[in-house]
Scaffold this motif. Structure first.
Motif, short mmCIF file in Angstrom:
data_model
loop_
_atom_site.label_atom_id
_atom_site.label_comp_id
_atom_site.label_asym_id
_atom_site.label_seq_id
_atom_site.Cartn_x
_atom_site.Cartn_y
_atom_site.Cartn_z
N MET A 9 -3.37 13.13 15.09
CA MET A 9 -2.86 11.80 14.71
C MET A 9 -1.90 11.94 13.53
O MET A 9 -2.19 12.64 12.57
N THR A 10 -0.76 11.26 13.62
CA THR A 10 0.23 11.34 12.56
C THR A 10 -0.22 10.57 11.33
O THR A 10 -0.70 9.43 11.44
N THR A 11 -0.09 11.18 10.16
CA THR A 11 -0.46 10.52 8.92
C THR A 11 0.64 9.53 8.53
O THR A 11 1.82 9.90 8.49
N PRO A 12 0.28 8.27 8.26
CA PRO A 12 1.30 7.29 7.88
C PRO A 12 2.02 7.70 6.61
O PRO A 12 1.43 8.29 5.70
N SER A 13 3.32 7.41 6.53
CA SER A 13 4.09 7.68 5.32
C SER A 13 3.67 6.71 4.22
O SER A 13 2.97 5.72 4.46
N ALA A 14 4.13 6.99 3.01
CA ALA A 14 3.82 6.10 1.89
C ALA A 14 4.34 4.69 2.16
O ALA A 14 3.66 3.69 1.90
N SER A 15 5.58 4.61 2.66
CA SER A 15 6.15 3.29 2.96
C SER A 15 5.38 2.62 4.09
O SER A 15 5.17 1.40 4.09
N GLY A 16 4.94 3.42 5.07
CA GLY A 16 4.17 2.87 6.18
C GLY A 16 2.85 2.29 5.71
O GLY A 16 2.41 1.24 6.21
N ARG A 17 2.21 2.94 4.74
CA ARG A 17 0.94 2.41 4.21
C ARG A 17 1.17 1.12 3.43
O ARG A 17 0.36 0.19 3.51
N LEU A 18 2.27 1.06 2.68
CA LEU A 18 2.58 -0.18 1.97
C LEU A 18 2.81 -1.33 2.94
O LEU A 18 2.31 -2.45 2.75
N LEU A 19 3.55 -1.04 4.01
CA LEU A 19 3.82 -2.09 4.99
C LEU A 19 2.55 -2.49 5.72
O LEU A 19 2.38 -3.65 6.11
N THR A 30 -10.03 3.44 -1.32
CA THR A 30 -9.33 3.99 -2.48
C THR A 30 -7.82 3.83 -2.35
O THR A 30 -7.13 3.41 -3.28
N THR A 31 -7.30 4.19 -1.15
CA THR A 31 -5.85 4.05 -0.92
C THR A 31 -5.43 2.59 -0.97
O THR A 31 -4.41 2.25 -1.58
N ALA A 32 -6.22 1.72 -0.34
CA ALA A 32 -5.90 0.30 -0.34
C ALA A 32 -5.88 -0.24 -1.77
O ALA A 32 -5.00 -1.03 -2.14
N HIS A 33 -6.84 0.17 -2.58
CA HIS A 33 -6.91 -0.29 -3.97
C HIS A 33 -5.66 0.10 -4.74
O HIS A 33 -5.06 -0.70 -5.47
N ARG A 34 -5.21 1.33 -4.56
CA ARG A 34 -4.02 1.81 -5.27
C ARG A 34 -2.77 1.06 -4.83
O ARG A 34 -1.95 0.64 -5.66
N LEU A 35 -2.61 0.86 -3.52
CA LEU A 35 -1.41 0.19 -3.02
C LEU A 35 -1.42 -1.30 -3.36
O LEU A 35 -0.37 -1.87 -3.72
N VAL A 36 -2.57 -1.92 -3.26
CA VAL A 36 -2.67 -3.34 -3.60
C VAL A 36 -2.35 -3.56 -5.07
O VAL A 36 -1.65 -4.53 -5.44
N ALA A 37 -2.82 -2.67 -5.92
CA ALA A 37 -2.53 -2.80 -7.35
C ALA A 37 -1.03 -2.69 -7.62
O ALA A 37 -0.47 -3.45 -8.42
N ALA A 38 -0.36 -1.76 -6.92
CA ALA A 38 1.09 -1.61 -7.11
C ALA A 38 1.83 -2.84 -6.60
O ALA A 38 2.77 -3.33 -7.26
N LEU A 39 1.42 -3.36 -5.46
CA LEU A 39 2.08 -4.56 -4.91
C LEU A 39 1.83 -5.78 -5.78
O LEU A 39 2.71 -6.63 -5.95
N ALA A 40 0.64 -5.89 -6.33
CA ALA A 40 0.33 -7.03 -7.20
C ALA A 40 1.12 -6.96 -8.49
O ALA A 40 1.61 -7.98 -9.01
N GLU A 41 1.28 -5.75 -9.02
CA GLU A 41 2.07 -5.60 -10.25
C GLU A 41 3.52 -5.99 -10.02
O GLU A 41 4.16 -6.59 -10.91
#
Length: 255
Positions: free
Chosen positions: A1-11, A38-49
């Motif tokens: 399975m292909t690992t999503p890119s950083a941008s893909g995880r944000l989207l 853990t990943t969701a927490h990090r990305l959500v924090a960045a998007l909220a900021e």
């Protein structure tokens, strides 16, 4: 399975929100985005900021105003709505029925404006909602003027049914699209709900291409189609002119 890119995880985090899920906890976002907590927490924090997400006092997240500010820059979003709104309001005042404005995004229509009418007809639409092209009046008006190759691919694909009257036969759909091009309007009856009828007309941009569609949705039992068609055509023509479209001059007799 292909690992999503950083941008893909944000989207994926942003894509966890939709009309049925406008408020999500961190756990909900993690599950719907298929990400670890853990990943969701990090990305959500960045998007909220940044302002793309906002957290309320209960710890629940909502789409933030920063995204609305960006969306307002879309030429098919707020700019189209501002040009169209006076004509949509005139159409509403003339009919007091449900008025809609929509654009095409791939194989779907996206509703950019909706004025609720006095009728109790079951309109399952809100601004930002998406529906397949073949199942709505605005969708038929837009599909009829799409590129021939796109029409071929769409008609060959699966056509979802929402009532027994939804067009799901490719041959019938092609005939309906040809009729839209011939008459300049689309009439969609009982395709999404069995009590509703829609009359739609295409809206053209400055270069003459169809960029949107406007419609009236009325109770089918009370529909006076011959009276609705001129009103919808007039609104579509007014919006088109506001967008810079000018009809081709008619040739003089004997020219």
């Amino acid at each position: 399975m292909t690992t999503p890119s950083a941008s893909g995880r944000l989207l994926a985090v942003l894509g966890a929100f939709d009309h049925e899920h406008t408020a999500l906890s961190l756990t909900d976002i993690s599950r719907r985005a298929c990400l670890s907590l853990t990943t969701a927490h990090r990305l959500v924090a960045a998007l909220a900021e940044w302002g793309a997400l906002e957290r309320d006092t209960n710890g629940v997240y909502h789409v933030g105003l920063r995204l609305w500010e960006l969306a307002a820059l879309a030429p098919r979003g707020l700019a189209l709505r501002q040009s169209a709104l006076p004509y949509l309001e005139d159409l509403y005042e003339a009919t007091h029925e449900n008025v809609q404005l929509a654009v095409r995004d791939g194989a779907e229509v996206v509703y950019t404006e909706w004025i609720s009418g006095r009728s109790s007809v079951g309109v399952r639409i809100q601004v930002g909602a998406r529906w397949p092209l073949h199942a709505t009046g605005v969708g038929l008006a837009l599909l009829a003027h799409a590129e021939p190759a796109f029409q071929d691919a769409y008609c060959a694909g699966p056509l979802a049914a929402y009532t027994p009257y939804t067009i799901t036969d490719p041959v019938r759909l092609r005939r309906a699209l040809a009729e839209v091009r011939r008459t300049g309007v689309a009439v969609s009856s009982r395709q999404v709900t069995e009590d509703a009828l829609s009359v739609a007309a295409p809206v053209r941009g400055a270069d003459g291409s169809v960029v949107a569609a406007v419609s009236l949705v009325v109770p089918r039992a009370e529909a006076q189609i011959p009276a609705l068609i001129p009103a919808v055509r007039l609104a579509a023509r007014g919006i088109s002119r506001a967008l810079g479209w000018r009809p081709a001059p008619r040739a003089e007799p004997g020219a």
